[in-house]
Design a protein around this motif. Structure first.
Motif, PDB file in Angstrom:
ATOM      1  N   LEU A 259      15.415   9.919 -10.095  1.00  0.00           N
ATOM      2  CA  LEU A 259      16.457  10.559  -9.305  1.00  0.00           C
ATOM      3  C   LEU A 259      15.971  11.880  -8.729  1.00  0.00           C
ATOM      4  CD1 LEU A 259      19.512  10.018 -11.712  1.00  0.00           C
ATOM      5  CD2 LEU A 259      18.698   8.518  -9.878  1.00  0.00           C
ATOM      6  N   LYS A 260      16.303  12.114  -7.450  1.00  0.00           N
ATOM      7  CA  LYS A 260      16.017  13.389  -6.795  1.00  0.00           C
ATOM      8  C   LYS A 260      17.271  13.817  -6.042  1.00  0.00           C
ATOM      9  CE  LYS A 260      12.852  15.708  -3.576  1.00  0.00           C
ATOM     10  NZ  LYS A 260      12.585  16.850  -4.483  1.00  0.00           N
ATOM     11  N   ASP A 261      17.784  14.972  -6.401  1.00  0.00           N
ATOM     12  CA  ASP A 261      19.032  15.472  -5.808  1.00  0.00           C
ATOM     13  C   ASP A 261      20.168  14.464  -5.956  1.00  0.00           C
ATOM     14  OD1 ASP A 261      17.677  17.792  -4.969  1.00  0.00           O
ATOM     15  OD2 ASP A 261      17.025  16.817  -3.116  1.00  0.00           O
ATOM     16  N   GLY A 262      20.177  13.797  -7.109  1.00  0.00           N
ATOM     17  CA  GLY A 262      21.251  12.860  -7.415  1.00  0.00           C
ATOM     18  C   GLY A 262      21.093  11.492  -6.798  1.00  0.00           C
ATOM     19  N   GLN A 263      20.048  11.278  -6.024  1.00  0.00           N
ATOM     20  CA  GLN A 263      19.828  10.001  -5.364  1.00  0.00           C
ATOM     21  C   GLN A 263      18.623   9.287  -5.971  1.00  0.00           C
ATOM     22  OE1 GLN A 263      21.903   8.751  -2.903  1.00  0.00           O
ATOM     23  NE2 GLN A 263      23.148  10.560  -3.363  1.00  0.00           N
ATOM     24  N   CYS A 264      18.754   7.960  -6.138  1.00  0.00           N
ATOM     25  CA  CYS A 264      17.650   7.170  -6.681  1.00  0.00           C
ATOM     26  C   CYS A 264      16.598   6.942  -5.603  1.00  0.00           C
ATOM     27  CB  CYS A 264      18.165   5.833  -7.206  1.00  0.00           C
ATOM     28  SG  CYS A 264      16.874   4.780  -7.915  1.00  0.00           S
ATOM     29  N   LEU A 265      15.354   7.261  -5.918  1.00  0.00           N
ATOM     30  CA  LEU A 265      14.257   7.054  -4.977  1.00  0.00           C
ATOM     31  C   LEU A 265      13.802   5.602  -5.026  1.00  0.00           C
ATOM     32  CD1 LEU A 265      12.210  10.288  -5.791  1.00  0.00           C
ATOM     33  CD2 LEU A 265      13.774   9.920  -3.865  1.00  0.00           C
ATOM     34  N   ASP A 266      13.730   4.957  -3.884  1.00  0.00           N
ATOM     35  CA  ASP A 266      13.320   3.552  -3.839  1.00  0.00           C
ATOM     36  C   ASP A 266      11.829   3.378  -4.111  1.00  0.00           C
ATOM     37  OD1 ASP A 266      15.891   2.680  -3.201  1.00  0.00           O
ATOM     38  OD2 ASP A 266      15.543   2.915  -1.046  1.00  0.00           O
TER      39      ASP A 266
ATOM     40  N   ASP B 297       7.642  20.226 -10.391  1.00  0.00           N
ATOM     41  CA  ASP B 297       8.816  20.965  -9.917  1.00  0.00           C
ATOM     42  C   ASP B 297      10.084  20.676 -10.726  1.00  0.00           C
ATOM     43  OD1 ASP B 297       9.960  18.557  -9.012  1.00  0.00           O
ATOM     44  OD2 ASP B 297       9.412  18.883  -6.919  1.00  0.00           O
ATOM     45  N   GLY B 298       9.959  19.831 -11.773  1.00  0.00           N
ATOM     46  CA  GLY B 298      11.089  19.597 -12.652  1.00  0.00           C
ATOM     47  C   GLY B 298      12.003  18.461 -12.235  1.00  0.00           C
ATOM     48  N   THR B 299      11.694  17.788 -11.124  1.00  0.00           N
ATOM     49  CA  THR B 299      12.497  16.627 -10.715  1.00  0.00           C
ATOM     50  C   THR B 299      12.423  15.538 -11.782  1.00  0.00           C
ATOM     51  OG1 THR B 299      12.163  17.073  -8.356  1.00  0.00           O
ATOM     52  CG2 THR B 299      12.764  14.826  -8.960  1.00  0.00           C
ATOM     53  N   ILE B 300      11.226  15.338 -12.324  1.00  0.00           N
ATOM     54  CA  ILE B 300      11.014  14.408 -13.434  1.00  0.00           C
ATOM     55  C   ILE B 300      10.868  15.240 -14.701  1.00  0.00           C
ATOM     56  CG2 ILE B 300       9.436  12.720 -14.452  1.00  0.00           C
ATOM     57  CD1 ILE B 300       8.732  11.830 -11.631  1.00  0.00           C
ATOM     58  N   TYR B 301      11.678  14.946 -15.703  1.00  0.00           N
ATOM     59  CA  TYR B 301      11.661  15.750 -16.927  1.00  0.00           C
ATOM     60  C   TYR B 301      12.069  14.878 -18.117  1.00  0.00           C
ATOM     61  CZ  TYR B 301      16.722  15.777 -16.190  1.00  0.00           C
ATOM     62  OH  TYR B 301      18.014  15.386 -16.001  1.00  0.00           O
ATOM     63  N   GLY B 302      11.945  15.446 -19.317  1.00  0.00           N
ATOM     64  CA  GLY B 302      12.411  14.777 -20.536  1.00  0.00           C
ATOM     65  C   GLY B 302      11.797  13.405 -20.743  1.00  0.00           C
TER      66      GLY B 302
ATOM     67  N   THR C 283      13.355   2.030  -8.866  1.00  0.00           N
ATOM     68  CA  THR C 283      12.292   2.808  -8.231  1.00  0.00           C
ATOM     69  C   THR C 283      10.963   2.100  -8.437  1.00  0.00           C
ATOM     70  OG1 THR C 283      13.418   4.916  -8.602  1.00  0.00           O
ATOM     71  CG2 THR C 283      11.056   5.006  -8.197  1.00  0.00           C
ATOM     72  N   ILE C 284      10.226   1.913  -7.358  1.00  0.00           N
ATOM     73  CA  ILE C 284       8.886   1.343  -7.464  1.00  0.00           C
ATOM     74  C   ILE C 284       7.876   2.468  -7.312  1.00  0.00           C
ATOM     75  CG2 ILE C 284       8.822   0.738  -4.999  1.00  0.00           C
ATOM     76  CD1 ILE C 284       7.022  -1.633  -5.807  1.00  0.00           C
ATOM     77  N   ILE C 285       6.933   2.533  -8.250  1.00  0.00           N
ATOM     78  CA  ILE C 285       5.854   3.524  -8.201  1.00  0.00           C
ATOM     79  C   ILE C 285       4.594   2.803  -7.749  1.00  0.00           C
ATOM     80  CG2 ILE C 285       4.511   5.223  -9.486  1.00  0.00           C
ATOM     81  CD1 ILE C 285       6.793   5.303 -11.537  1.00  0.00           C
ATOM     82  N   VAL C 286       3.962   3.292  -6.697  1.00  0.00           N
ATOM     83  CA  VAL C 286       2.773   2.644  -6.151  1.00  0.00           C
ATOM     84  C   VAL C 286       1.598   3.607  -6.188  1.00  0.00           C
ATOM     85  CG1 VAL C 286       4.127   1.135  -4.659  1.00  0.00           C
ATOM     86  CG2 VAL C 286       3.322   3.333  -3.778  1.00  0.00           C
ATOM     87  N   LYS C 287       0.412   3.046  -6.096  1.00  0.00           N
ATOM     88  CA  LYS C 287      -0.785   3.876  -6.040  1.00  0.00           C
ATOM     89  C   LYS C 287      -0.813   4.671  -4.740  1.00  0.00           C
ATOM     90  CE  LYS C 287      -3.870   0.835  -8.696  1.00  0.00           C
ATOM     91  NZ  LYS C 287      -5.156   0.118  -8.678  1.00  0.00           N
ATOM     92  N   SER C 288      -1.430   5.829  -4.805  1.00  0.00           N
ATOM     93  CA  SER C 288      -1.636   6.608  -3.581  1.00  0.00           C
ATOM     94  C   SER C 288      -2.678   5.897  -2.727  1.00  0.00           C
ATOM     95  CB  SER C 288      -2.125   8.016  -3.912  1.00  0.00           C
ATOM     96  OG  SER C 288      -3.436   7.967  -4.447  1.00  0.00           O
TER      97      SER C 288
END
Length: 261
Positions: free
Chosen positions: A185-192, A205-210, A249-254
């Motif tokens: 989630l970023k600013d309350g929205q789920c990143l695709d 920057d703290g967007t991803i935590y815990g 959310t899908i995480i892909v390689k750079s």
């Protein structure tokens, strides 16, 4: 192995998973895939620790594990939760075998930081032959994240790290994290969709935590293998498709990593 799909089910979602979810995992196997479930058990562990009046705390998303906490976690993960998941798969028409990382030396580990975290281990070796033997028997492995070191000492293993290590060792087709949030989630929205470079920035920057930190770090670790993407999905509202498809959310390689691999 191209047809292996590693599904990590978070402890906070296991009780919420529907019969349809487990049916979809069984159907996945029937379609020719080899699913593996790695599960957590945080809420159940917390409940028993509280009943036993054993103090527990987290450091960067990892549970600080004293000997008492380890014994409690092992009882819950390898006993109660593991067998609940096995039973749910069998009720959905599949055949499953419950294991911990100690069985057959499935997960060998080294301490993460004994001074700070105690008995918390990071997987260094996976007994893939045990898992492929179970595939040959048409069994779905259900794995509790307790590992051991060379001397046979048991360690608590973060389930996200265990799932990532197993996926990487088997060269899995896909790694799916089933959790209690829709994704990153970023600013309350789920990143695709995010890249591995984005992940580093979002941690900084703290967007991803815990508890999300171990998940994304496990995702990044698998990119040194054959996995091209990792999914994070909400297990309370979504099921895994028979082809392994999910929403989240899908995480892909750079692009740099893709050019190297």
């Amino acid at each position: 192995m191209k047809d292996v799909i590693v599904i990590k089910c978070g402890g906070s979602t296991i009780a919420e998973l529907s019969p349809e979810f487990f049916k979809s995992v069984v159907n996945m196997q029937k379609s020719g895939k080899h699913p593996i479930i790695v599960h957590g058990g945080g809420p159940a562990i917390n409940h028993l620790l509280e009943k036993l009046d054993i103090h527990s705390e987290f450091v960067d998303g990892l549970r600080k594990t004293t000997e008492d906490v380890l014994n409690t976690a092992e009882m819950v993960l390898c006993g109660k939760v593991n067998k609940q998941v096995v039973t749910s798969i069998q009720q959905a028409g599949g055949q499953a075998v419950g294991l911990s990382g100690c069985d057959g030396r499935l997960l060998e580990v080294t301490p993460v930081n004994e001074k700070v975290l105690g008995y918390v281990g990071e997987p260094t070796k996976v007994n893939t032959s045990l898992l492929t033997t179970l595939f040959d028997l048409s069994m779905i492995p259900v794995i509790a994240p307790i590992g051991l070191n060379e001397d046979g000492v048991h360690y608590n293993v973060n389930a996200d790290s265990a799932a990532g290590a197993i996926a990487k060792a088997l060269g899995a087709e896909q790694l799916v994290f089933v959790t209690d949030v829709d994704g990153i989630l970023k600013d309350g929205q789920c990143l695709d969709r995010v890249t591995s470079n984005d992940i580093e920035e979002y941690i900084a920057d703290g967007t991803i935590y815990g508890g999300m930190i171990p998940k994304v770090k496990a995702a990044l670790s698998t990119f040194t293998g054959g996995i091209q993407s990792v999914m994070i999905m909400n297990g309370k509202s979504t099921t895994v498709g028979e082809d392994g498809s999910v929403q989240g959310t899908i995480i892909v390689k750079s692009k740099i990593e893709l050019s190297i691999s």
